[in-house]
Write a protein that holds these residues in place. Structure first.
Motif, PDB file in Angstrom:
ATOM      1  N   CYS A  83       0.946  -1.114   0.026  1.00  0.00           N
ATOM      2  CA  CYS A  83       0.057   0.027   0.040  1.00  0.00           C
ATOM      3  C   CYS A  83       0.904   1.310   0.034  1.00  0.00           C
ATOM      4  O   CYS A  83       1.766   1.445   0.594  1.00  0.00           O
ATOM      5  CB  CYS A  83      -0.832   0.059   1.136  1.00  0.00           C
ATOM      6  SG  CYS A  83      -1.738   1.604   1.387  1.00  0.00           S
ATOM      7  N   THR A  85      -0.617   4.519  -0.131  1.00  0.00           N
ATOM      8  CA  THR A  85      -1.677   5.553   0.098  1.00  0.00           C
ATOM      9  C   THR A  85      -0.869   6.380   1.350  1.00  0.00           C
ATOM     10  O   THR A  85      -0.072   5.866   2.158  1.00  0.00           O
ATOM     11  CB  THR A  85      -3.059   5.417   0.022  1.00  0.00           C
ATOM     12  OG1 THR A  85      -3.217   4.368  -1.026  1.00  0.00           O
ATOM     13  CG2 THR A  85      -3.950   6.400   0.263  1.00  0.00           C
ATOM     14  N   PRO A  87      -1.461   7.457   4.555  1.00  0.00           N
ATOM     15  CA  PRO A  87      -1.031   6.770   5.806  1.00  0.00           C
ATOM     16  C   PRO A  87      -0.206   5.947   5.914  1.00  0.00           C
ATOM     17  O   PRO A  87       0.812   5.847   6.589  1.00  0.00           O
ATOM     18  CB  PRO A  87      -2.362   6.261   6.498  1.00  0.00           C
ATOM     19  CG  PRO A  87      -3.594   7.072   5.641  1.00  0.00           C
ATOM     20  CD  PRO A  87      -2.932   7.309   4.362  1.00  0.00           C
ATOM     21  N   CYS A  88       0.219   5.017   4.972  1.00  0.00           N
ATOM     22  CA  CYS A  88       0.971   3.997   4.596  1.00  0.00           C
ATOM     23  C   CYS A  88       2.352   4.881   4.152  1.00  0.00           C
ATOM     24  O   CYS A  88       3.277   4.552   4.843  1.00  0.00           O
ATOM     25  CB  CYS A  88       0.868   2.859   3.834  1.00  0.00           C
ATOM     26  SG  CYS A  88      -0.382   1.585   4.558  1.00  0.00           S
ATOM     27  N   CYS A 124      -4.977   2.493  -1.109  1.00  0.00           N
ATOM     28  CA  CYS A 124      -5.404   1.902   0.295  1.00  0.00           C
ATOM     29  C   CYS A 124      -6.023   0.412   0.515  1.00  0.00           C
ATOM     30  O   CYS A 124      -7.150   0.688  -0.266  1.00  0.00           O
ATOM     31  CB  CYS A 124      -6.235   2.948   0.910  1.00  0.00           C
ATOM     32  SG  CYS A 124      -6.570   2.780   2.376  1.00  0.00           S
ATOM     33  N   LEU A 125      -5.711  -0.164   1.142  1.00  0.00           N
ATOM     34  CA  LEU A 125      -6.293  -1.467   1.458  1.00  0.00           C
ATOM     35  C   LEU A 125      -6.964  -1.756   2.841  1.00  0.00           C
ATOM     36  O   LEU A 125      -7.371  -2.779   3.040  1.00  0.00           O
ATOM     37  CB  LEU A 125      -5.110  -2.557   1.385  1.00  0.00           C
ATOM     38  CG  LEU A 125      -4.269  -2.885   0.392  1.00  0.00           C
ATOM     39  CD1 LEU A 125      -2.844  -3.722   0.453  1.00  0.00           C
ATOM     40  CD2 LEU A 125      -5.414  -3.615  -0.935  1.00  0.00           C
ATOM     41  N   ALA A 126      -7.452  -0.559   3.113  1.00  0.00           N
ATOM     42  CA  ALA A 126      -7.944  -0.391   4.306  1.00  0.00           C
ATOM     43  C   ALA A 126      -7.676  -0.930   5.631  1.00  0.00           C
ATOM     44  O   ALA A 126      -8.381  -1.436   6.426  1.00  0.00           O
ATOM     45  CB  ALA A 126      -9.658  -0.956   4.036  1.00  0.00           C
ATOM     46  N   SER A 127      -6.334  -1.075   5.787  1.00  0.00           N
ATOM     47  CA  SER A 127      -5.814  -1.323   6.926  1.00  0.00           C
ATOM     48  C   SER A 127      -4.686  -0.384   7.414  1.00  0.00           C
ATOM     49  O   SER A 127      -3.626  -0.392   8.087  1.00  0.00           O
ATOM     50  CB  SER A 127      -5.094  -2.589   6.696  1.00  0.00           C
ATOM     51  OG  SER A 127      -4.517  -3.088   7.996  1.00  0.00           O
ATOM     52  N   CYS A 128      -5.114   1.086   7.324  1.00  0.00           N
ATOM     53  CA  CYS A 128      -4.386   2.254   7.604  1.00  0.00           C
ATOM     54  C   CYS A 128      -3.730   2.234   9.051  1.00  0.00           C
ATOM     55  O   CYS A 128      -2.915   2.842   9.293  1.00  0.00           O
ATOM     56  CB  CYS A 128      -5.138   3.520   7.473  1.00  0.00           C
ATOM     57  SG  CYS A 128      -6.264   3.301   5.872  1.00  0.00           S
ATOM     58  N   MET A 133       1.717  -1.553   5.510  1.00  0.00           N
ATOM     59  CA  MET A 133       1.327  -2.683   5.517  1.00  0.00           C
ATOM     60  C   MET A 133       1.321  -3.300   3.845  1.00  0.00           C
ATOM     61  O   MET A 133       1.368  -2.581   3.017  1.00  0.00           O
ATOM     62  CB  MET A 133       0.098  -2.797   5.791  1.00  0.00           C
ATOM     63  CG  MET A 133      -1.260  -1.992   5.199  1.00  0.00           C
ATOM     64  SD  MET A 133      -1.815  -2.653   3.613  1.00  0.00           S
ATOM     65  CE  MET A 133      -2.668  -4.196   4.470  1.00  0.00           C
TER      66      MET A 133
END
Ligand code: FES
Length: 157
Positions: A83, A85, A87-88, A124-128, A133
Motif C-alpha cells: 500500500c 496511500t 497513511p502508509c 489503500c487496502l483499508a488497514s491504515c 502494510m
C-alpha cells in the motif's frame, strides 16, 4: 482450447449474477471469479467475461485496467502488493517497497525470473491503522519492518 469456467465457477457465476438487479452490476465479483479461475485477466479471459456479461470487450477491459486488484498479465506465486496511500506513505511505505525491490531484484510491476514473486504498489487496502502494510495473495501483513519482511520472504520460499 478457448477459456471457459469450470462447472463450479459457472455455478458461482450464476449465483453471483442472481444477487444483482442487473447483470452488468455483477461485473466486479464476476471478474474476481474469472481471475481466480484463470490466474490473470488477459485478452482471452476478457473476451470470455464480456460474452458472459453481454458487454463489449472494450468495456470489460476498461474495468480490468482501472482496478489494481485485477491482473492483466501472469503473476508470480506470491503477489506482493504494498500500500502506498498517504497513511502508509507516512509510515514508511516507500522504504518497504525499496527494501522489497532490493531483496527480490525486481521493480514494481515485475515478477522474479523463478516466477515466485510479483511486486506491485497499490492504493489503500483499508488497514491504515497498521501502516505500513502489504497484502500477499489473500493475506495482510501489517506494521511492517525490514526484519518482518525478511522473515516473510524466507517463509514464502
Ligand atoms: S493507507 Fe495503507 S492501508 Fe490505508
Amino acid at each position: 482450447m478457448a477459456l471457459e469456467f469450470s462447472p463450479e465457477t459457472l455455478k458461482a457465476f450464476e449465483a453471483t449474477v442472481a444477487r444483482y438487479p442487473k447483470k452488468e452490476a455483477a461485473m466486479l465479483p464476476v471478474l474476481y471469479l474469472a481471475q481466480r479461475e484463470f490466474g490473470h485477466l488477459g485478452p482471452e479471459a476478457i473476451e470470455y467475461v464480456a460474452k458472459l456479461m453481454d458487454q463489449a470487450p472494450a468495456r470489460v477491459h476498461g474495468v480490468v485496467s482501472f482496478y489494481t486488484m485485477y491482473n492483466m498479465k501472469p503473476i508470480g506465486r506470491h503477489h506482493i502488493q504494498v500500500c502506498r496511500t498517504l497513511p502508509c506513505a507516512l509510515h514508511g511505505a516507500e522504504e518497504v517497497t525499496g527494501f522489497l525491490k532490493k531483496k527480490l531484484g525486481i521493480d514494481c510491476g515485475q515478477t522474479t525470473p523463478d516466477g515466485r514473486f510479483t511486486l506491485t504498489e497499490v492504493e489503500c487496502l483499508a488497514s491504515c491503522g497498521t501502516a505500513p502494510m502489504m497484502q500477499v495473495n489473500d493475506d495482510y501483513y501489517e506494521n511492517l519492518t525490514e526484519e518482518k519482511i525478511d522473515q516473510l520472504l524466507e517463509a514464502m520460499k
